[in-house]
Design a protein around this motif. Sequence first.
Motif, PDB file in Angstrom:
ATOM      1  N   MET A 143       0.808  -1.214   0.000  1.00  0.00           N
ATOM      2  CA  MET A 143       0.000   0.000   0.000  1.00  0.00           C
ATOM      3  C   MET A 143       0.844   1.268   0.000  1.00  0.00           C
ATOM      4  SD  MET A 143      -3.182   0.752  -0.224  1.00  0.00           S
ATOM      5  CE  MET A 143      -3.983  -0.737   0.376  1.00  0.00           C
ATOM      6  N   GLY A 144       1.936   1.277   0.748  1.00  0.00           N
ATOM      7  CA  GLY A 144       2.787   2.463   0.799  1.00  0.00           C
ATOM      8  C   GLY A 144       3.360   2.801  -0.568  1.00  0.00           C
ATOM      9  N   GLY A 276       7.605   5.503  -0.401  1.00  0.00           N
ATOM     10  CA  GLY A 276       6.672   4.398  -0.526  1.00  0.00           C
ATOM     11  C   GLY A 276       7.226   3.117   0.068  1.00  0.00           C
ATOM     12  N   GLY A 277       8.474   2.793  -0.258  1.00  0.00           N
ATOM     13  CA  GLY A 277       9.087   1.604   0.318  1.00  0.00           C
ATOM     14  C   GLY A 277       9.245   1.711   1.823  1.00  0.00           C
ATOM     15  N   LEU A 278       9.578   2.926   2.284  1.00  0.00           N
ATOM     16  CA  LEU A 278       9.720   3.130   3.726  1.00  0.00           C
ATOM     17  C   LEU A 278       8.384   2.940   4.440  1.00  0.00           C
ATOM     18  CD1 LEU A 278      11.558   3.981   6.071  1.00  0.00           C
ATOM     19  CD2 LEU A 278      11.039   6.360   5.521  1.00  0.00           C
ATOM     20  N   ALA A 279       7.312   3.433   3.833  1.00  0.00           N
ATOM     21  CA  ALA A 279       5.997   3.287   4.450  1.00  0.00           C
ATOM     22  C   ALA A 279       5.566   1.830   4.529  1.00  0.00           C
ATOM     23  CB  ALA A 279       4.966   4.095   3.657  1.00  0.00           C
ATOM     24  N   ARG A 284       5.235   2.701  12.045  1.00  0.00           N
ATOM     25  CA  ARG A 284       5.125   3.956  12.789  1.00  0.00           C
ATOM     26  C   ARG A 284       5.165   5.129  11.815  1.00  0.00           C
ATOM     27  NH1 ARG A 284       8.733   2.974  18.302  1.00  0.00           N
ATOM     28  NH2 ARG A 284       7.679   1.045  18.935  1.00  0.00           N
ATOM     29  N   HIS A 285       4.102   5.259  11.079  1.00  0.00           N
ATOM     30  CA  HIS A 285       4.074   6.258  10.011  1.00  0.00           C
ATOM     31  C   HIS A 285       4.096   7.680  10.556  1.00  0.00           C
ATOM     32  CE1 HIS A 285       2.048   2.600   8.223  1.00  0.00           C
ATOM     33  NE2 HIS A 285       3.120   2.756   7.487  1.00  0.00           N
ATOM     34  N   ASP A 332      -0.329   9.424   3.977  1.00  0.00           N
ATOM     35  CA  ASP A 332      -1.519   8.739   3.472  1.00  0.00           C
ATOM     36  C   ASP A 332      -1.821   7.477   4.275  1.00  0.00           C
ATOM     37  OD1 ASP A 332      -1.679  10.696   1.516  1.00  0.00           O
ATOM     38  OD2 ASP A 332      -0.582   9.515   0.033  1.00  0.00           O
ATOM     39  N   MET A 333      -0.773   6.789   4.719  1.00  0.00           N
ATOM     40  CA  MET A 333      -0.989   5.596   5.545  1.00  0.00           C
ATOM     41  C   MET A 333      -1.598   5.974   6.894  1.00  0.00           C
ATOM     42  SD  MET A 333      -0.053   2.922   3.781  1.00  0.00           S
ATOM     43  CE  MET A 333       0.467   1.556   4.828  1.00  0.00           C
TER      44      MET A 333
END
Length: 401
Positions: A143-144, A276-279, A284-285, A332-333
């Motif tokens: 999703m991220g 995106g990959g980090l999310a 812990r967004h 967004d997350m």
Amino acid sequence: MSTATAAIPPGAQGWTGEERRLLTAVAAAHALSHMHMLVFPPLFPLLRPELGVSFLELGLVVTVFSVVSALTQAPMGLLVDRIGPRRVLTAGLVTGGIAFTAFAIFGGYGWMILAGAIAGLANAVYHPSDYALLNGGIGSSRMGRAFSLHTFAGYAGGAAAPAAMLGLAAVFGVHGAVLCAGLAAFGVAGFLWLACPRDVAVSKPKRAEGEKPPRLLSPAILSLTGFFVLISLSISGTNGFAIAALVDGHQLSLATASAGLTAFLVGSACGVLLGGGLADRSQRHGLVAAAGFAAAAVLTLGVATLPLPGVAVVALLGLSGVLTGLCMPSRDMMVRAAAPPGQAGAAFGLVSTGVNNGGLIGPRLFGWLMDAGHPNAVFLLGAGFMAITAVVAALQEVRRR
């Protein structure tokens, strides 16, 4: 969520063909939405003599677009949850196509204002529909990255719009260029309708008889709406006034100042892809967003207060852009996690009004600072908004946990 997507184990990393088609269609719609925001502004120098109006009158179309979009985005989110994001997004694309096609055919200042209002209504559907489609059709472990590619597509569409509109105007004339923008919307609408799986729908959680649905206007959603306002304010000064502020405040050349803004914008786009990959790897967004905006605030503060050479200013702005972009998928997350079950469209529609409201406030605030002779205050205030944004993100993470 579709049957095919639901069958994917939560930890699986591979994208299904269905997911790819969905993401491509939604990204195309988002890219077009950002292009539609900039259909008229690049053509203002050509439209002014043709329509016989002032630049102030031309600017009214942008204001009308923004106000209509801000007022209707939350209701569109509710409609997404009621009848489904695929239908609403397709209708929005068709509506935007009608708006620009009508101006291309009939012309005139009145039709231009009407086109701006209709296009603003069409613009209101994109965020709630896009995020609801992605939320319902992409596996949670991806999703991220889906959010990051969606955001990057919007950046790319906005970046391409000025050159595309002026190039089309050179070949087909002003009305031909606007007509091309309208026809593109019909094309993307058809692609979306065919590419999006019919069974990607809004999840309707079952509730016991008499049980009330979860409250949308929760403290988490309301604080995230304010969070979106702060994000918009924190970057609007750099986006709109960085060149003028660097020329007046740092005595940089126009070319170097332009390079600074370009570095920030390119850095933001690259940061979104990295984020995106980090999310997807982090749970812990809020902390990711807090760290990114805090670091960006320090760099922006350095631009405002330190006597730096032009190369260093460009480098700091580029790094600040990377850091702010890095936070967007995590942002967004955070909304996805706070959205009540079955109300993703309404949640994203509501919090996205924060972007509209920040966009209405920011240019006037930072423009006032420039007119008052305080160019460095543009970066000082931007850094302050970034710091507050970091605090709000951290508090949101504490609230969630």
